[in-house]
Design an enzyme around this catalytic site. Structure first.
Site, PDB file in Angstrom:
ATOM      1  N   HIS A   1      -6.944 -11.374 -20.839  1.00 27.78           N
ATOM      2  CA  HIS A   1      -6.458 -11.446 -19.450  1.00 27.78           C
ATOM      3  C   HIS A   1      -7.642 -11.584 -18.500  1.00 27.78           C
ATOM      4  O   HIS A   1      -8.787 -11.326 -18.870  1.00 27.78           O
ATOM      5  CB  HIS A   1      -5.649 -10.196 -19.086  1.00 27.78           C
ATOM      6  CG  HIS A   1      -4.272 -10.183 -19.678  1.00 27.78           C
ATOM      7  ND1 HIS A   1      -4.025  -9.742 -20.944  1.00 27.78           N
ATOM      8  CD2 HIS A   1      -3.081 -10.578 -19.176  1.00 27.78           C
ATOM      9  CE1 HIS A   1      -2.728  -9.850 -21.208  1.00 27.78           C
ATOM     10  NE2 HIS A   1      -2.133 -10.366 -20.148  1.00 27.78           N
TER      11      HIS A   1
ATOM     12  N   LYS B   1       0.849  -1.204   0.000  1.00 24.75           N
ATOM     13  CA  LYS B   1       0.000   0.000   0.000  1.00 24.75           C
ATOM     14  C   LYS B   1       0.886   1.257   0.000  1.00 24.75           C
ATOM     15  O   LYS B   1       2.110   1.134   0.194  1.00 24.75           O
ATOM     16  CB  LYS B   1      -0.948   0.010   1.192  1.00 24.75           C
ATOM     17  CG  LYS B   1      -0.253  -0.062   2.541  1.00 24.75           C
ATOM     18  CD  LYS B   1      -1.312  -0.012   3.631  1.00 24.75           C
ATOM     19  CE  LYS B   1      -0.877  -0.165   5.039  1.00 24.75           C
ATOM     20  NZ  LYS B   1       0.479  -0.296   5.434  1.00 24.75           N
TER      21      LYS B   1
ATOM     22  N   GLY C   1       7.834  -4.918 -13.276  1.00 21.15           N
ATOM     23  CA  GLY C   1       6.979  -5.590 -14.252  1.00 21.15           C
ATOM     24  C   GLY C   1       5.606  -4.964 -14.323  1.00 21.15           C
ATOM     25  O   GLY C   1       4.765  -5.410 -15.098  1.00 21.15           O
TER      26      GLY C   1
ATOM     27  N   LYS D   1      -7.566  -7.238 -14.201  1.00 22.30           N
ATOM     28  CA  LYS D   1      -6.498  -6.433 -14.809  1.00 22.30           C
ATOM     29  C   LYS D   1      -6.936  -4.974 -14.943  1.00 22.30           C
ATOM     30  O   LYS D   1      -8.022  -4.678 -15.437  1.00 22.30           O
ATOM     31  CB  LYS D   1      -6.102  -7.024 -16.170  1.00 22.30           C
ATOM     32  CG  LYS D   1      -4.899  -6.329 -16.781  1.00 22.30           C
ATOM     33  CD  LYS D   1      -4.216  -7.171 -17.838  1.00 22.30           C
ATOM     34  CE  LYS D   1      -3.043  -6.461 -18.469  1.00 22.30           C
ATOM     35  NZ  LYS D   1      -1.993  -6.064 -17.504  1.00 22.30           N
TER      36      LYS D   1
ATOM     37  N   PHE E   1       8.142 -10.782 -18.389  1.00 15.59           N
ATOM     38  CA  PHE E   1       9.426 -11.352 -17.972  1.00 15.59           C
ATOM     39  C   PHE E   1       9.578 -12.811 -18.373  1.00 15.59           C
ATOM     40  O   PHE E   1      10.611 -13.404 -18.107  1.00 15.59           O
ATOM     41  CB  PHE E   1       9.596 -11.206 -16.452  1.00 15.59           C
ATOM     42  CG  PHE E   1      10.083  -9.839 -16.054  1.00 15.59           C
ATOM     43  CD1 PHE E   1      11.440  -9.563 -15.999  1.00 15.59           C
ATOM     44  CD2 PHE E   1       9.203  -8.817 -15.767  1.00 15.59           C
ATOM     45  CE1 PHE E   1      11.916  -8.301 -15.654  1.00 15.59           C
ATOM     46  CE2 PHE E   1       9.650  -7.539 -15.426  1.00 15.59           C
ATOM     47  CZ  PHE E   1      11.021  -7.297 -15.373  1.00 15.59           C
TER      48      PHE E   1
HETATM   49  N1  LIG Z   1       5.868  -7.876 -16.690  1.00 13.22           N
HETATM   50  C1  LIG Z   1       5.299  -9.067 -16.435  1.00 13.22           C
HETATM   51  O1  LIG Z   1       5.885 -10.138 -16.746  1.00 13.22           O
HETATM   52  C2  LIG Z   1       3.989  -9.125 -15.746  1.00 13.22           C
HETATM   53  C3  LIG Z   1       3.396  -7.956 -15.360  1.00 13.22           C
HETATM   54  N2  LIG Z   1       2.265  -7.972 -14.618  1.00 13.22           N
HETATM   55  C4  LIG Z   1       1.811  -6.678 -14.144  1.00 13.22           C
HETATM   56  O2  LIG Z   1       2.187  -6.581 -12.769  1.00 13.22           O
HETATM   57  C5  LIG Z   1       1.251  -5.796 -12.050  1.00 13.22           C
HETATM   58  C6  LIG Z   1       0.757  -6.595 -10.855  1.00 13.22           C
HETATM   59  O3  LIG Z   1       0.053  -7.716 -11.300  1.00 13.22           O
HETATM   60  P1  LIG Z   1      -0.711  -8.670 -10.261  1.00 13.22           P
HETATM   61  O4  LIG Z   1       0.197  -9.126  -9.191  1.00 13.22           O
HETATM   62  O5  LIG Z   1      -1.422  -9.660 -11.098  1.00 13.22           O
HETATM   63  O6  LIG Z   1      -1.762  -7.633  -9.644  1.00 13.22           O
HETATM   64  P2  LIG Z   1      -2.416  -7.659  -8.199  1.00 13.22           P
HETATM   65  O7  LIG Z   1      -3.563  -6.673  -8.231  1.00 13.22           O
HETATM   66  O8  LIG Z   1      -2.704  -9.057  -7.783  1.00 13.22           O
HETATM   67  O9  LIG Z   1      -1.262  -7.074  -7.258  1.00 13.22           O
HETATM   68  C7  LIG Z   1      -0.890  -5.723  -7.188  1.00 13.22           C
HETATM   69  C8  LIG Z   1      -0.671  -5.405  -5.741  1.00 13.22           C
HETATM   70  O10 LIG Z   1      -0.096  -4.106  -5.574  1.00 13.22           O
HETATM   71  C9  LIG Z   1      -0.649  -3.578  -4.387  1.00 13.22           C
HETATM   72  N3  LIG Z   1      -0.436  -2.152  -4.186  1.00 13.22           N
HETATM   73  C10 LIG Z   1      -1.330  -1.132  -4.137  1.00 13.22           C
HETATM   74  N4  LIG Z   1      -0.703   0.043  -3.847  1.00 13.22           N
HETATM   75  C11 LIG Z   1       0.602  -0.258  -3.693  1.00 13.22           C
HETATM   76  C12 LIG Z   1       1.762   0.511  -3.370  1.00 13.22           C
HETATM   77  N5  LIG Z   1       1.697   1.838  -3.147  1.00 13.22           N
HETATM   78  N6  LIG Z   1       2.952  -0.099  -3.314  1.00 13.22           N
HETATM   79  C13 LIG Z   1       3.057  -1.420  -3.521  1.00 13.22           C
HETATM   80  N7  LIG Z   1       1.981  -2.216  -3.819  1.00 13.22           N
HETATM   81  C14 LIG Z   1       0.789  -1.637  -3.899  1.00 13.22           C
HETATM   82  C15 LIG Z   1      -2.102  -3.975  -4.490  1.00 13.22           C
HETATM   83  O11 LIG Z   1      -2.763  -3.860  -3.230  1.00 13.22           O
HETATM   84  P3  LIG Z   1      -4.358  -3.596  -3.234  1.00 13.22           P
HETATM   85  O12 LIG Z   1      -4.977  -4.785  -3.854  1.00 13.22           O
HETATM   86  O13 LIG Z   1      -4.633  -3.453  -1.765  1.00 13.22           O
HETATM   87  O14 LIG Z   1      -4.569  -2.319  -4.016  1.00 13.22           O
HETATM   88  C16 LIG Z   1      -1.979  -5.423  -4.943  1.00 13.22           C
HETATM   89  O15 LIG Z   1      -1.836  -6.311  -3.856  1.00 13.22           O
HETATM   90  C17 LIG Z   1       0.201  -5.399 -13.076  1.00 13.22           C
HETATM   91  O16 LIG Z   1       0.508  -4.123 -13.576  1.00 13.22           O
HETATM   92  C18 LIG Z   1       0.339  -6.438 -14.181  1.00 13.22           C
HETATM   93  O17 LIG Z   1      -0.071  -5.965 -15.435  1.00 13.22           O
HETATM   94  C19 LIG Z   1       1.645  -9.121 -14.273  1.00 13.22           C
HETATM   95  C20 LIG Z   1       2.171 -10.328 -14.660  1.00 13.22           C
HETATM   96  C21 LIG Z   1       3.379 -10.421 -15.442  1.00 13.22           C
HETATM   97  O1  LIG Z   2      -1.856  -8.242 -15.660  1.00 11.97           O
HETATM   98  C1  LIG Z   2      -1.409  -9.366 -15.963  1.00 11.97           C
HETATM   99  O2  LIG Z   2      -1.826 -10.412 -15.445  1.00 11.97           O
HETATM  100  C2  LIG Z   2      -0.331  -9.432 -16.954  1.00 11.97           C
HETATM  101  N1  LIG Z   2       0.209  -8.309 -17.327  1.00 11.97           N
HETATM  102  C3  LIG Z   2       1.305  -8.149 -18.212  1.00 11.97           C
HETATM  103  C4  LIG Z   2       0.873  -7.322 -19.398  1.00 11.97           C
HETATM  104  O3  LIG Z   2       0.141  -6.343 -19.218  1.00 11.97           O
HETATM  105  O4  LIG Z   2       1.312  -7.619 -20.516  1.00 11.97           O
HETATM  106  C5  LIG Z   2       1.983  -9.445 -18.556  1.00 11.97           C
HETATM  107  C6  LIG Z   2       1.102 -10.657 -18.612  1.00 11.97           C
HETATM  108  O5  LIG Z   2       0.436 -10.687 -19.834  1.00 11.97           O
HETATM  109  C7  LIG Z   2       0.146 -10.741 -17.436  1.00 11.97           C
END
Ligand SMILES: NC(=O)C1=CN([C@@H]2O[C@H](COP(=O)(O)OP(=O)(O)OC[C@H]3O[C@@H](n4cnc5c(N)ncnc54)[C@H](OP(=O)(O)O)[C@@H]3O)[C@@H](O)[C@H]2O)C=CC1
Ligand SMILES: O=C(O)C1=N[C@H](C(=O)O)C[C@H](O)C1
Length: 234
Positions: A131, A32, A71, A135, A99
């Protein structure tokens, strides 16, 4: 390696499991808006948070001399500012829209195919990404990287548009379906046939493993890198 997880959602939790299996220690989990934590206890930070906070998380790491892997997607309007800060602080930073090893191979395949199809104007290119319903951003970061790969290598396209077809625009359709980890499809369609390339993630393990490998790789380095540097492909 002491790792800080900035974002402890679906990806943060998957990264934690893989990092521990590879012998690393998670010293901080941030979920957070909270400026009180001490990032300097970590050797490296891995940010998988949300679009509105990613740049702040990355800046905090760079301002404190901690290498950072991000990421998070949907924050790229601030990417150049992150690069400038990294240069100013002589830090270390990697952003990748995806990644996973498989997607990074798919990125290269996409560029090669676009180059091959460049002179074949009878084929129209379209892209679809699917997705999970939680998302926050659309199109996905991966879809944007794929579109950029086509635009760089195919003179028929100079921009992309979400859900819209227009002159020289590559249309991207973003679908949201319960529990889908990430599917990206590119179609080259003519009157007589269709060529399709597709990457389907079966789970989040590939994304998370790639992020941990990037974190291991960046230790001791300075600069702005990408996954091609880490994986040595492309
Ligand atoms: N580059 C890659 O390979 C990939 C990229 N992604 C990307 O990664 C991101 C996260 O994905 P995902 O884990 O599925 O999403 P989630 O929503 O499951 O997780 C994101 C987390 O970040 C938290 N959060 C909110 N505010 C903050 C803060 N100030 N500092 C740190 N954390 C905070 C959220 O909390 P709360 O729920 O309480 O708001 C939540 O728990 C997305 O942008 C997604 O598109 C995902 C998969 C692969
Ligand atoms: O939000 C996700 O879950 C993912 N986000 C990344 C994206 O926006 O490309 C990577 C992956 O597809 C999963």
């Amino acid at each position: 390696m002491k790792i800080a997880l900035l974002g402890y959602g679906k990806m943060g939790k998957t990264i934690e499991q893989i990092a521990i299996k590879r012998g690393h220690e998670i010293v901080l989990k941030v979920d957070k808006n909270d400026d009180a934590y001490d990032i300097t206890q970590a050797d490296v930070a891995i940010d998988f948070s949300i679009p509105t906070v990613a740049f702040n998380n990355i800046s905090n790491c760079l301002n404190n001399g901690v290498p950072v892997i991000s990421g998070t997607t949907g924050w790229l309007q601030d990417y150049n500012k992150a690069v400038a800060l990294c240069e100013e602080k002589q830090g270390a930073f990697i952003y990748a829209s995806n990644f996973s090893l498989g997607v990074n191979i798919f990125f290269e395949l996409n560029k090669i195919l676009a180059k091959m199809m460049n002179t074949l104007k009878q084929y129209n290119v379209t892209m679809e990404e699917i997705h999970h319903t939680q998302k926050l951003d659309a199109p996905s970061g991966t879809a944007i990287t794929l579109a950029e790969g086509i635009i760089e290598n195919h003179s028929g396209y100079d921009n992309w548009k979400l859900d819209e077809a227009a002159e020289k625009s590559l249309p991207i359709v973003a679908k949201r379906i319960e529990d889908v980890p990430g599917t990206h499809t590119i179609n080259y369609e003519s009157e007589v046939d269709t060529i399709t390339i597709e990457h389907t993630a079966h789970n989040r393990q590939g994304f998370a493993l790639g992020a941990v490998i990037a974190a291991e790789w960046i230790i001791g380095k300075k600069g702005i890198f990408n996954m091609n540097d880490v994986l040595n492909i492309g």
